[in-house]
Design an enzyme around this catalytic site. Structure first.
Site, PDB file in Angstrom:
ATOM      1  N   LYS A  23       1.046  -1.116   0.279  1.00 61.11           N
ATOM      2  CA  LYS A  23      -0.355  -0.299   0.024  1.00 61.11           C
ATOM      3  C   LYS A  23       0.698   1.265  -0.278  1.00 61.11           C
ATOM      4  O   LYS A  23       2.010   0.951   0.215  1.00 61.11           O
ATOM      5  CB  LYS A  23      -0.522  -0.444   0.909  1.00 61.11           C
TER       6      LYS A  23
HETATM    7  C1  LIG Z   1      -5.523  -4.014   0.668  1.00 63.07           C
HETATM    8  C2  LIG Z   1      -6.517  -3.809   0.286  1.00 63.07           C
HETATM    9  C3  LIG Z   1      -7.934  -4.178   1.676  1.00 63.07           C
HETATM   10  C4  LIG Z   1      -7.439  -5.102   2.634  1.00 63.07           C
HETATM   11  O1  LIG Z   1      -6.455  -4.355   3.250  1.00 63.07           O
HETATM   12  P1  LIG Z   1      -5.102  -5.870   4.402  1.00 63.07           P
HETATM   13  O2  LIG Z   1      -3.855  -5.228   5.249  1.00 63.07           O
HETATM   14  O3  LIG Z   1      -4.221  -6.444   3.367  1.00 63.07           O
HETATM   15  O4  LIG Z   1      -6.192  -6.282   5.138  1.00 63.07           O
HETATM   16  C5  LIG Z   1      -9.352  -3.813   1.370  1.00 63.07           C
HETATM   17  N1  LIG Z   1      -9.518  -2.957   0.755  1.00 63.07           N
HETATM   18  C6  LIG Z   1      -8.786  -3.144  -0.580  1.00 63.07           C
HETATM   19  C7  LIG Z   1      -9.685  -2.739  -1.578  1.00 63.07           C
HETATM   20  C8  LIG Z   1      -7.958  -3.289  -0.571  1.00 63.07           C
HETATM   21  O5  LIG Z   1      -6.784  -2.994  -1.456  1.00 63.07           O
END
Ligand SMILES: *Cc1c(COP(=O)(O)O)cnc(C)c1O
Length: 378
Positions: free
Chosen positions: A188
């Site tokens: 992210k």
């Molecule tokens: C990455 C992601 C999540 C979940 O986040 P995690 O930290 O992997 O649990 C939820 N929604 C979207 C759109 C994502 O890209």
């Protein structure tokens, strides 16, 4: 034919470390405090400061942030949550985790995001929340739907997993009044290794989120260390953010201005290089306001062939995301969503992470152009 595989372009996404993360992590390892600690508190405070909000609640993942936020908003069995099918499956699993059901809606092919008319059309007496996904990092503007949502007591919970640092008008995402959830997973915009964060709407909601993340215990972890007992006064999960993850996040946060600039520059480089490429539509992340998480395009003809050709040439392409309403796990809530299904057939994400150079983006675009013409436009 020989193919030059570049380290950067070979990956669709990768974490980018500035170097200070290791030192910060080693200090926490030595401290022996691996649970929620004052390091987690510091991370929460610094993120709140960057976003311009009163407080934030750190949790173990973006999925946990959505789960806790839905619980805090009172969403549960019998309730419907309006959500795009075009998202990561984590969004939908969080809705199922609280016992509610997803009501899938279409997104705009231009942005990959839901818009007010589709949201308003999907409302029923059972609707308790709307869960827009800030696809690629783009803020979602539901202001046209907001008066109706307010009148009907429907809460907006933003899945801002892609959008850490992005702006909505002059304010950062998270500071617009919606209940907002971020992910700090490995790829992210900002990574903690694993992690997530909630921006609650009120001090009371913040308190509810803190209890829900910490086994329903009323007292703060710092207070508990000095007390002879504690109070469990409700349901709770164990999804606090470890100090180990918070330390990584704090180090990343110090350099976030560089992250922001680099991601915008890479996205703009792709946009410029793709301008004259036929058969490709760039999904618009609103780069002036956003910190882009993805560079997504729609391949208007033969996406699968183009995808495999690029993969064979060592280009790390992806497909974010296959629609959720056609997944076996969510078949019960299937609806006919022709636009989403078409996007699902056309979507392709280009390598997008901070190890890339602008030369890499040119290389990727050249390979894409060749892959498109190689098939004779079938
Ligand atoms: C990455 C992601 C999540 C979940 O986040 P995690 O930290 O992997 O649990 C939820 N929604 C979207 C759109 C994502 O890209």
């Amino acid at each position: 034919m020989t193919t030059v595989t570049r380290a950067g372009a070979g990956h669709n996404a990768r974490p980018y470390l500035y170097g200070s993360e290791q030192t910060a992590l080693a200090a926490v390892l030595r401290s022996g405090q691996y649970n929620h600690s004052t390091v987690t508190d510091e991370f929460e405070a610094k993120v709140a400061c960057l976003l311009g909000v009163r407080e934030t609640v750190a949790v173990a993942s973006g999925t946990a942030a959505l789960h806790v936020a839905l619980l805090a908003a009172g969403v549960g069995p019998g309730h419907e949550v309006v959500v795009p099918s075009f998202t990561f499956c984590a969004t939908i699993q969080a809705i199922l985790a609280v016992g509610a059901r997803p009501s899938f809606v279409e997104v705009s092919p231009r942005t990959g995001c839901v818009e007010s008319p589709e949201v308003l059309d999907a409302l029923t007496p059972a609707t308790r929340a709307v869960l827009p996904v800030l696809y690629g990092g783009r803020a979602v503007d539901l202001s046209d739907a907001q008066p109706t949502l307010d009148k009907r007591g429907i809460c907006v919970i933003e899945d801002a997993a892609h959008a850490f640092g992005s702006r909505s008008g002059p304010r950062r995402v998270g500071a617009t009044g919606a209940l907002t959830c971020f992910s700090f997973g490995p790829i992210k915009n900002l990574t903690c290794g694993q992690g997530g964060m909630i921006v609650p709407r009120t001090p009371r909601e913040a308190d509810t989120c803190r209890r829900l993340r910490g086994l329903g215990i009323a007292e703060s972890p710092t207070w508990r260390a000095q007390a002879t007992s504690y109070t469990v006064d409700g349901f709770g999960l164990r999804v606090q953010m470890s100090a180990l993850n918070a330390a990584v996040g704090l180090a990343q946060l110090d350099r976030f201005h560089e992250t922001e600039a680099k991601r915008k520059a890479l996205w703009r480089a792709y946009a410029a290089a793709l301008r004259d490429v036929d058969g490709v539509a760039l999904v618009d992340v609103d780069v002036d306001r956003s910190v882009p998480h993805l560079c997504a395009v729609r391949i208007l003809r033969s996406r699968d062939r183009v995808f495999h050709t690029l993969q064979e040439h060592g280009i790390g392409v992806g497909t974010h995301y296959p629609p959720n309403h056609t997944q076996p796990a969510f078949a019960k809530w299937h609806r006919f969503l022709p636009i989403t299904e078409q996007i699902g057939r056309e979507i392709m994400t280009l390598p997008f992470h901070q190890h890339l150079t602008e030369t890499d983006t040119t290389h990727v675009t050249d390979e894409l152009r060749q892959a498109l013409t190689a098939g004779g436009g079938r």
